[in-house]
Scaffold this motif. Structure first.
Motif, PDB file in Angstrom:
ATOM      1  N   LYS A  49     113.999   4.436  86.575  1.00 64.24           N
ATOM      2  CA  LYS A  49     114.722   4.033  85.359  1.00 64.24           C
ATOM      3  C   LYS A  49     113.708   3.454  84.385  1.00 64.24           C
ATOM      4  N   PRO A  50     113.636   3.830  83.159  1.00 64.24           N
ATOM      5  CA  PRO A  50     114.428   4.873  82.518  1.00 64.24           C
ATOM      6  C   PRO A  50     113.962   6.267  82.929  1.00 64.24           C
ATOM      7  N   ILE A  51     114.790   7.287  82.661  1.00 57.97           N
ATOM      8  CA  ILE A  51     114.431   8.632  83.132  1.00 57.97           C
ATOM      9  C   ILE A  51     113.373   9.288  82.240  1.00 57.97           C
ATOM     10  N   PHE A  52     113.179   8.762  81.041  1.00 57.95           N
ATOM     11  CA  PHE A  52     112.044   9.194  80.203  1.00 57.95           C
ATOM     12  C   PHE A  52     111.112   7.998  80.019  1.00 57.95           C
ATOM     13  N   GLY A  94     122.638   8.052  84.175  1.00 56.24           N
ATOM     14  CA  GLY A  94     122.564   8.019  85.639  1.00 56.24           C
ATOM     15  C   GLY A  94     122.204   9.391  86.181  1.00 56.24           C
ATOM     16  N   LEU A  95     120.981   9.531  86.644  1.00 57.36           N
ATOM     17  CA  LEU A  95     120.494  10.827  87.123  1.00 57.36           C
ATOM     18  C   LEU A  95     119.471  10.572  88.222  1.00 57.36           C
ATOM     19  N   TYR A  96     119.727  11.119  89.388  1.00 61.96           N
ATOM     20  CA  TYR A  96     118.811  10.944  90.524  1.00 61.96           C
ATOM     21  C   TYR A  96     118.493  12.320  91.087  1.00 61.96           C
ATOM     22  N   ILE A  97     117.254  12.495  91.520  1.00 56.95           N
ATOM     23  CA  ILE A  97     116.835  13.821  91.997  1.00 56.95           C
ATOM     24  C   ILE A  97     116.175  13.697  93.365  1.00 56.95           C
ATOM     25  N   ASN A  98     116.555  14.608  94.267  1.00 57.77           N
ATOM     26  CA  ASN A  98     115.809  14.742  95.519  1.00 57.77           C
ATOM     27  C   ASN A  98     115.131  16.099  95.497  1.00 57.77           C
ATOM     28  N   HIS A 153     100.963   4.517  85.921  1.00 58.23           N
ATOM     29  CA  HIS A 153     102.383   4.876  86.021  1.00 58.23           C
ATOM     30  C   HIS A 153     103.280   3.632  86.033  1.00 58.23           C
ATOM     31  N   GLY A 154     102.920   2.674  86.880  1.00 59.54           N
ATOM     32  CA  GLY A 154     103.742   1.468  86.991  1.00 59.54           C
ATOM     33  C   GLY A 154     103.883   0.738  85.666  1.00 59.54           C
ATOM     34  N   ILE A 155     102.770   0.631  84.940  1.00 66.33           N
ATOM     35  CA  ILE A 155     102.816  -0.090  83.661  1.00 66.33           C
ATOM     36  C   ILE A 155     103.601   0.724  82.624  1.00 66.33           C
ATOM     37  N   ALA A 156     103.431   2.060  82.639  1.00 66.28           N
ATOM     38  CA  ALA A 156     104.155   2.910  81.675  1.00 66.28           C
ATOM     39  C   ALA A 156     105.664   2.765  81.879  1.00 66.28           C
ATOM     40  N   VAL A 157     106.108   2.798  83.134  1.00 66.96           N
ATOM     41  CA  VAL A 157     107.541   2.701  83.419  1.00 66.96           C
ATOM     42  C   VAL A 157     108.059   1.300  83.082  1.00 66.96           C
ATOM     43  N   LEU A 158     107.277   0.304  83.470  1.00 63.36           N
ATOM     44  CA  LEU A 158     107.693  -1.081  83.188  1.00 63.36           C
ATOM     45  C   LEU A 158     107.816  -1.311  81.676  1.00 63.36           C
ATOM     46  N   SER A 159     106.847  -0.778  80.935  1.00 61.15           N
ATOM     47  CA  SER A 159     106.886  -1.011  79.490  1.00 61.15           C
ATOM     48  C   SER A 159     108.088  -0.305  78.872  1.00 61.15           C
ATOM     49  N   ALA A 160     108.450   0.885  79.392  1.00 53.53           N
ATOM     50  CA  ALA A 160     109.627   1.587  78.872  1.00 53.53           C
ATOM     51  C   ALA A 160     110.898   0.853  79.284  1.00 53.53           C
ATOM     52  N   ARG A 161     110.938   0.377  80.540  1.00 55.90           N
ATOM     53  CA  ARG A 161     112.142  -0.268  81.049  1.00 55.90           C
ATOM     54  C   ARG A 161     112.390  -1.605  80.356  1.00 55.90           C
ATOM     55  N   GLU A 162     111.328  -2.368  80.168  1.00 53.00           N
ATOM     56  CA  GLU A 162     111.486  -3.717  79.629  1.00 53.00           C
ATOM     57  C   GLU A 162     111.240  -3.762  78.127  1.00 53.00           C
ATOM     58  N   ASN A 163     110.973  -2.562  77.557  1.00 50.40           N
ATOM     59  CA  ASN A 163     110.788  -2.492  76.120  1.00 50.40           C
ATOM     60  C   ASN A 163     109.622  -3.355  75.625  1.00 50.40           C
ATOM     61  N   ILE A 164     108.499  -3.278  76.352  1.00 48.35           N
ATOM     62  CA  ILE A 164     107.292  -3.981  75.905  1.00 48.35           C
ATOM     63  C   ILE A 164     106.309  -2.891  75.479  1.00 48.35           C
ATOM     64  N   THR A 165     105.702  -3.059  74.335  1.00 43.18           N
ATOM     65  CA  THR A 165     104.758  -2.021  73.927  1.00 43.18           C
ATOM     66  C   THR A 165     103.331  -2.545  74.009  1.00 43.18           C
ATOM     67  N   PHE A 166     102.466  -1.704  74.540  1.00 37.54           N
ATOM     68  CA  PHE A 166     101.046  -2.040  74.608  1.00 37.54           C
ATOM     69  C   PHE A 166     100.293  -1.107  73.663  1.00 37.54           C
ATOM     70  N   GLU A 167      99.214  -1.630  73.110  1.00 34.98           N
ATOM     71  CA  GLU A 167      98.356  -0.830  72.229  1.00 34.98           C
ATOM     72  C   GLU A 167      97.006  -0.674  72.892  1.00 34.98           C
TER      73      GLU A 167
END
Lengths: 355, 365
Positions: free
Chosen positions: A79-82, A158-162, A195-209
Motif C-alpha cells: 500500500k499504496p499500489i502505485f 483494495g487490490l492484492y496479487i499472488n 524500495h522501502g523509502i519509496a513506498v514509505l514516502s508514497a504511503r505517508e505522503n513525505i517527499t524527498f528531493e
C-alpha cells in the motif's frame, strides 16, 4: 533495598505493563523478522514439513525426471499500489521472477491470482495488469493461469496479487545456503534501501528531493550473466522484506557460518541515507526489490563486480563482507567507526522514531 | 554524507577512545540521559569500547518508554471512538497499554494514523472537520514547541475538532530524582543535546552545583558522544563539577528563546506520572487554562483511563536508575523481547533494553 523500591525518594520503580501475548496475528508477523520466522516454524513447518520445504530457499528445487525445476509463490499487499518507480503489478511479476532467479533458475511461466475489494476501479485494475504484462514480456515469460476473487471493501484501491512461478535450472550445482564456504566473499548488486523509502514516502505522503524511486526490477538477467561468465556462485538471495540484514541472518543460520560485513562498503545513496536518518530507520533493514547478495570465491569477486557494473552502471555494486567460522553473532557488522557489533535479524516492525 | 560522516571518522573515534581510557585513574560511571544517545552508544559499540574505564549507564530519557500506561489506554479508547482519528509518531504505536498497543488496536479497526509532525494532524483536522483529530503529544522539551504551535494554529484557524493527548515530560526534574536517591552511583551525566538546543543549559547549573556532579551537554553522533564523555572524565579526574557544553554547534546557554516562549505561552508545569517510576512532582507539561478546549482529556473526559497493572519480573526501575544492566534481568531476551515486551525499556528503539537486545546479542552469553 528491595528491588523496585526507590531509595530515599519513596518513588516506586516497578514497570506496570499489560500482557501482549494475545495469540493473534499482528502486522509484525508479516514484517520478515523474527516474529514471522517463528510463525513459519511453529505453524507452517510444524504441519507441512517435508524435504522440499526444508530446503529453506526462495524457491523449492524439484527433480522431475531429468528436468530440474524451481517452483515458488509470493503474495503482494503493498500500500499504496502505485509508488515512485513501480506499482503492485510490476512488483508481483519481478518478485516471483527474482525468487526463481536466486535459485539459479531461468523463469518460464507465472500464475496470477487477484483478490479485489469491491469498489476498485476497473481502470485501476487494467493499469496494474498492463504493468504486469509489460514486465512479463521484458522477462520473456508468460502468465499462463490465474484466478480472481472479490471481497468486501476495507480500504481504497483494495487490490492484492499472488503470483507463482516455475523455471528450469540448467546448472550442475544450483546456488544454495549449504554451498556457502568459509572465506567466500559477499557481494551486493547495488545500493540498498530504495524500495522501502519509496513506498514509505508514497504511503505517508513525505517527499524527498530528489525523489527516491523503488529499485524494483527483474534480477534474472544479472544472475544469469554471472553464471554465463563462469563465476562460481555458491549462494544467492534477494534482499526484500527486512532488508539486507535479515537476508544475511537467514543465510548465516542456514549455512551454520558467520558473516562479517563492513558497513562502509555497503552502498547506500546519500538521499536514502538522509531519509533514513530523518525517519530513524536503519537502511540495512529497509526493504529492497531489486537487490541480491551473492556468495562467491575471492578470486571471482572482480569478475563478478565487473559484470554487474557493466549491466547497471548506476547501482554501485560492491563487495561488502566475507564468510567466517561460526561465532556468537551470526552476522557481525564492522560499523562506520570501526567497531564490531552484532547485526541481528529485524525484530518486530521498523517504526519511525520520535527523536 | 555531509554533516554525518565527519562525526563518524574511525581514526578520530579510535583516538578519542584511547585518550579517554588512558586519562582514567579509576573507573567512572556516567549516565547518558537520553534514549537517542543510548541507541547510538550501542549501535556503534562505543559503550563496549570504553569499558571498563568508563561504564555507561542508560538513563530514563526515552519518551516512549516513560509514557504511562493509562495515557496509552486513553489513546486506544479514543482511537476506537467512531468519529475520532488518533494521530501519533510511529514508535508510540507498539508500546503496550494494559491490554493492547495502538498497533494491535489498529488491527482491530481503531482509527490510528502515523504522522511526522503535529502540524500534519492539524492539517488533517482542517481538511475534514467532521472528524475529531487527536494528536498524541509525547516527548521531552524537544517536541513541546511543535505541539504548542499546533495548538496555537488550531486556535487561530478556529478549529474545534483538534486536540492533544498530552504526555510531555521534563528532563531536569528526572535528573534530580535520580540524584536524590541515596543509593545513586552515577558520577556524571551526559545531557541530551537536542533538549538543550531548545531549553539551553542554564537549568542544569544549579543541579550540578547542588549535587556536585559534572553535567556535559552532548550530541548524538559517535564523535559527539565521545567528546561528551571526554569532557565529563576530565572534570571527574580533576575533582571538578559544573556544566560543560560539548555540543556548541547546536546548543547555546540560553537555548532557543523563541521556542521557550512558545512553550510558556501554551503549557504550564504539572506533576506527571512516569512509566516504571511513578508520579514525579513538577516533571511534566499540561495545556494552560486558556487552551483547555484543546486538551483531549478534558474534551473526552468520559474516555480517560486510570489503570495500573503490576508485574514483578521486570526490573525496569533498577535499569533506569543504572543499578542493573538489561542483561542482568532474568526475563531479558527470554520472556521479554521487543515483540513481546514485559517492560517499557524493551519497547522503543531508544529504550535501554531494546537497544541492548538489538545490538548486543553477543553480550548475552
Amino acid at each position: 533495598m528491595n528491588p523496585g523500591e526507590f531509595g530515599s525518594t519513596g518513588i516506586s520503580w516497578s514497570c506496570p505493563i499489560g500482557s501482549t501475548a494475545s495469540g493473534k496475528i499482528t502486522l509484525a508477523h508479516g514484517g520478515g523478522g523474527t516474529l514471522m520466522h517463528k510463525l513459519i516454524k511453529d505453524v507452517f513447518e510444524k504441519h507441512f514439513s517435508n524435504p522440499y520445504l526444508r530446503q529453506h530457499h526462495d524457491s523449492t528445487v524439484i527433480d522431475l525426471g531429468k528436468v530440474r525445476v524451481a517452483f515458488t509463490t509470493d503474495s503482494f499487499v503493498v500500500k499504496p499500489i502505485f509508488f515512485p518507480g513501480g506499482d503492485i503489478g510490476k512488483l508481483a511479476v519481478c518478485g516471483t521472477l527474482n525468487d526463481l532467479a536466486v535459485a539459479g533458475a531461468c523463469p518460464l511461466y507465472l500464475s496470477a491470482g487477484f483478490i479485489l475489494e469491491e469498489g476498485l476501479g476497473v481502470d485501476v485494475l487494467e493499469k496494474i495488469v498492463c504493468s504486469m504484462r509489460r514486465e512479463a514480456d521484458l522477462a520473456g515469460v508468460s502468465i499462463v493461469t490465474g484466478d480472481t476473487k472479490v471481497i468486501e471493501q476495507k480500504a481504497e484501491d483494495g487490490l492484492y496479487i499472488n503470483t507463482s512461478g516455475i523455471g528450469i535450472i540448467k546448472f550442475e550445482v544450483p546456488p544454495s545456503p549449504k554451498n556457502i564456504c568459509r572465506g567466500d566473499r559477499i557481494i551486493i548488486n547495488g545500493d540498498i534501501g530504495r524500495h522501502g523509502i519509496a513506498v514509505l514516502s508514497a504511503r505517508e505522503n513525505i517527499t524527498f528531493e530528489p525523489v527516491i524511486e523503488s529499485d524494483c526490477m527483474n534480477l534474472a538477467p544479472a544472475i544469469l550473466s554471472l553464471y554465463e561468465a563462469g563465476v562460481e556462485v555458491h549462494c544467492l538471495r534477494d534482499c526484500t522484506r527486512g532488508g539486507l540484514a535479515t537476508s544475511l541472518n537467514e543465510l548465516a543460520e542456514e549455512s551454520q557460518l558467520s558473516f562479517i560485513i563492513e558497513e562502509y562498503s555497503v552502498p547506500i545513496k546519500d538521499e536514502v541515507r538522509g531519509a533514513c536518518e530523518i525517519l530513524g530507520l536503519n537502511p540495512l533493514y529497509v526493504a529492497n526489490e531489486g537487490r541480491f547478495v551473492a556468495f562467491v570465491p575471492e578470486e571471482d569477486v572482480s569478475n563478478a563486480l565487473d559484470i554487474l557494473k557493466d549491466l547497471y552502471p548506476d547501482f554501485t555494486p560492491a563487495e561488502i563482507g566475507r564468510v567466517i567460522d561460526k561465532q556468537n553473532s551470526p552476522v557481525i557488522l564492522r560499523n562506520y567507526v570501526g567497531i564490531d557489533t552484532s547485526l541481528p535479524m529485524l525484530s518486530g516492525e521498523q517504526l519511525p522514531r520520535i527523536c | 554524507m555531509k554533516y554525518i560522516d565527519e562525526y563518524r571518522n574511525p581514526d578520530l573515534v579510535r583516538k578519542l577512545i584511547g585518550d579517554i581510557k588512558r586519562s582514567c585513574t579509576r573507573e567512572w560511571k556516567i549516565m547518558e540521559v537520553c534514549g537517542g544517545q543510548t541507541h547510538a552508544f550501542l549501535r556503534f559499540g562505543l559503550d563496549q569500547a570504553l569499558y571498563p574505564e568508563v561504564q555507561m549507564i542508560h538513563g530514563p530519557g526515552c519518551p516512549v518508554c516513560v509514557t504511562p500506561v493509562e495515557k496509552i489506554d486513553t489513546a486506544i479508547a479514543l482511537s476506537f471512538r467512531d468519529n475520532v482519528l488518533l494521530c501519533s509518531f510511529g514508535d508510540m504505536l507498539r508500546v503496550p497499554g494494559t491490554e493492547k498497543s495502538l498497533l494491535s488496536a489498529r488491527v482491530e479497526g481503531a482509527h490510528v494514523q502515523t504522522v511526522y509532525s503535529p502540524l500534519d494532524a492539524v492539517r488533517i483536522a482542517q481538511e475534514d472537520t467532521s472528524k475529531e483529530v487527536v494528536f498524541f503529544a509525547v516527548g521531552f522539551e524537544t517536541t513541546a514547541p511543535m505541539n504548542a504551535i499546533s495548538v496555537k494554529k488550531a486556535k487561530e484557524l478556529g478549529l474545534r475538532n483538534y486536540s492533544i493527548l498530552c504526555a510531555q515530560v521534563l528532563v531536569p526534574t528526572a535528573i534530580e530524582v535520580l540524584l536524590n536517591d541515596s543509593a545513586c552511583q552515577i558520577d556524571g551525566f551526559l545531557s541530551a543535546g537536542h533538549v538543550c538546543t531548545v531549553m539551553g543549559y542554564w537549568e542544569y547549573e544549579p543541579i550540578a552545583e547542588k549535587y556536585k556532579k559534572p553535567i556535559v551537554v552532548t550530541g548524538f553522533e559517535p564523535i559527539d558522544l565521545l567528546l561528551g564523555v571526554r569532557n565529563c572524565v576530565e572534570l571527574l579526574e580533576g575533582g571538578k563539577y559544573g556544566v560543560v557544553n560539548a555540543y556548541p554547534r547546536s546548543v547555546r546557554r540560553e537555548g532557543n528563546t523563541q521556542a521557550q516562549a512558545l512553550i510558556k505561552e501554551v503549557f504550564e508545569v504539572c506533576d506527571r506520572n512516569w512509566r516504571g517510576i511513578g508520579v514525579i512532582p513538577q516533571s511534566g507539561l499540561k495545556l494552560k487554562p486558556e487552551y483547555i478546549d484543546y486538551d483531549a482529556e478534558v474534551k473526552f473526559a468520559d474516555l480517560v483511563c486510570i489503570s495500573v497493572t503490576k508485574t514483578t519480573v521486570c526490573i525496569a526501575g533498577e535499569i533506569l536508575q543504572g543499578k542493573k544492566k538489561p542483561s542482568e534481568c532474568p526475563a531479558f531476551a527470554k520472556e521479554c523481547t521487543p515483540e513481546n515486551p514485559l517492560g517499557a525499556p524493551m519497547v522503543s528503539n531508544e529504550g535501554a533494553c531494546s537497544a541492548y537486545y538489538q545490538y548486543s546479542h553477543s553480550r548475552r552469553d
